[in-house]
Scaffold this active site. Structure first.
Site, mmCIF file in Angstrom:
data_model
loop_
_atom_site.group_PDB
_atom_site.id
_atom_site.type_symbol
_atom_site.label_atom_id
_atom_site.label_comp_id
_atom_site.label_asym_id
_atom_site.label_seq_id
_atom_site.Cartn_x
_atom_site.Cartn_y
_atom_site.Cartn_z
ATOM 1 C CG HIS A 138 38.815 48.533 37.730
ATOM 2 N ND1 HIS A 138 39.643 47.484 37.401
ATOM 3 C CD2 HIS A 138 38.569 48.399 39.056
ATOM 4 C CE1 HIS A 138 39.871 46.752 38.485
ATOM 5 N NE2 HIS A 138 39.233 47.290 39.499
ATOM 6 C CG ASP A 168 41.211 47.057 34.337
ATOM 7 O OD1 ASP A 168 41.070 48.289 34.448
ATOM 8 O OD2 ASP A 168 40.844 46.247 35.210
ATOM 9 C CB SER A 246 41.618 46.631 41.763
ATOM 10 O OG SER A 246 40.635 45.683 41.510
ATOM 11 C CB ILE A 264 37.193 38.153 42.330
ATOM 12 C CG1 ILE A 264 36.068 39.173 42.588
ATOM 13 C CG2 ILE A 264 38.470 38.548 43.034
ATOM 14 C CD1 ILE A 264 35.692 39.314 44.054
#
Length: 413
Positions: A138, A168, A246, A264
């Site tokens: 992402h 991800d 991230s 989160i």
């Protein structure tokens, strides 16, 4: 950027609903798997390069910071309106904060407008001496240009090697001075313990190479991915993780990577004490396959489910400590369907709550005891591949024990 997971209340509600009606999201939740063929490339693990426990967070930072990178992405311009909404749990729009300086309005000829504008920032880390870098999928979603910043000030453009939205995880590659490429070492995430001290290095809110500290708060969590499939075996930590963290590493006190900081749980948009990291064993497997083939294949079971609740225990007269995976839905013509698994029956009202009249509960897969739906997701993700046959032990309606052989298929798009 940082993906926000569901709030605790919303997540609880989603689980309750999926246990009865099998949401489309949940119906795909149990189908991640490891790769079918182990790739030739193998990333460094603690077994290859054991290290003593370091005595301070500062020592870990000094050891690992050169391996961590800050990532900035650029994309095509688009119009944003105040009324535009972004689905909860998907990549943040990045407009509630910015690490980029605001350019004041000036008079006169401004010249042509750029085709690309900043999309966001994130973190990553070096995994090979060939310039491969792991980050979150992402973080680079929608990017037309990706810039990678190293600790010494070097900036390089990165190309995308492969993206796996189901975990991800993405792999980038840069062409820089080999002296800058210091691959991290992966720990075995199956050996982690709740309460272990952990550290995170990343670029929250554009503040690069920030170190935060905490503990492992919980293990074997499940979180949403960028697809309808869940990520299992996830690490929960209270080490501060915010937008920009991230893709950065979660580390043990040996300086080894135990996970990739990804999401989160929050109601405010900022860190509230619950962060999630994709476990290192899954990250390493996915990264190796992306480097080798540019893609990852997953096995498919084809059910939705939930943990055993008190209502299920009371309805089917089960022991108070009974555990397993309640099958709420079965995808038509899926491996589970062909093997004979049944979806939960018509719900009835018991003590004011809806409870299925009939139910299959999976208690074991290949003799591995299942205590929760997270256990099943993790097992499928790390121990199976398309084409594998697994044996499920199923308790039907609280009285009949079945042994079902299931041949897993490749996950549908």
């Amino acid at each position: 950027m940082l993906r926000k997971s569901f709030s605790i209340a919303a997540l609880a509600a989603a689980l309750c609903i999926s246990a009865l009606i099998g949401l489309p999201f949940a119906s795909q939740a149990l189908s991640q798997a490891d790769t079918l063929i182990q790739p030739d490339i193998e990333l460094q693990t603690a077994e290859d390069a054991p290290a003593p426990i370091l005595t301070s967070a500062g020592q870990v930072y000094q050891q690992v910071a050169p391996s961590v990178v800050a990532i900035v992405t650029y994309g095509r311009q688009r119009s944003i309106t105040m009324s535009e909404e972004v689905p909860f749990g998907f990549p943040d729009p990045f407009f509630f904060f910015s690490p980029f300086p605001q350019v004041p309005q000036q008079r006169g000829n401004q010249g042509p407008r750029p085709e690309l504008v900043p999309l966001g920032s994130g973190s990553g880390f070096v995994v090979t001496t060939d310039g491969h870098i792991v980050t979150n999928a992402h973080v680079i979603d929608g990017a037309a240009r990706i810039e990678v910043n190293f600790l010494d000030g070097t900036i390089a453009r990165a190309e995308v090697v492969g993206v796996d939205e189901s975990s991800d995880i993405a792999v980038l590659r840069v062409n820089v001075d080999p002296e800058l490429l210091r691959p991290v070492i992966f720990a075995d995430s199956d050996q982690l313990l709740i309460g272990e001290r952990v550290l995170a290095i990343g670029s929250p809110f554009g503040q690069r190479w920030t170190l935060t500290e905490g503990i492992i708060s919980a293990l074997d969590r499940s979180i949403s991915s960028l697809t309808a499939f869940s990520i299992g075996g996830v690490i929960q930590t209270d080490a501060a993780i915010n937008p920009g963290n991230s893709g950065g590493p979660l580390l043990n006190m040996q300086g080894h990577v135990i996970g990739v900081n990804s999401q989160i749980s929050t109601r405010s948009g900022s860190f509230s004490g619950i962060g999630y990291a994709v476990p290192s064993n899954l990250v390493r497997s996915v990264a190796e396959r992306l480097i080798e083939d540019g893609r990852v294949e997953y096995s498919f079971l084809g059910i939705s489910g939930s943990d055993v609740s008190l209502s299920i225990i009371e309805q089917f007269d089960l022991p108070a400590n009974f555990r397993g995976v309640v099958v709420s839905g079965v995808t038509v013509n899926s491996p589970a369907d062909r093997a004979g698994l049944r979806p939960a029956g018509q719900p009835i009202v018991m003590d004011g709550l809806l409870v299925p009249e009939t139910v299959d509960i999976i208690t074991h897969i290949n003799d591995r005891r299942l205590n929760s739906i997270a256990d099943l997701i993790k097992y499928l993700a790390t121990e199976t591949a398309p084409g594998d046959q697994v044996t499920l032990t199923v308790l039907r309606n609280g009285t009949e024990t079945l042994t079902l052989n299931v041949t897993l298929t490749q996950r549908p798009n």
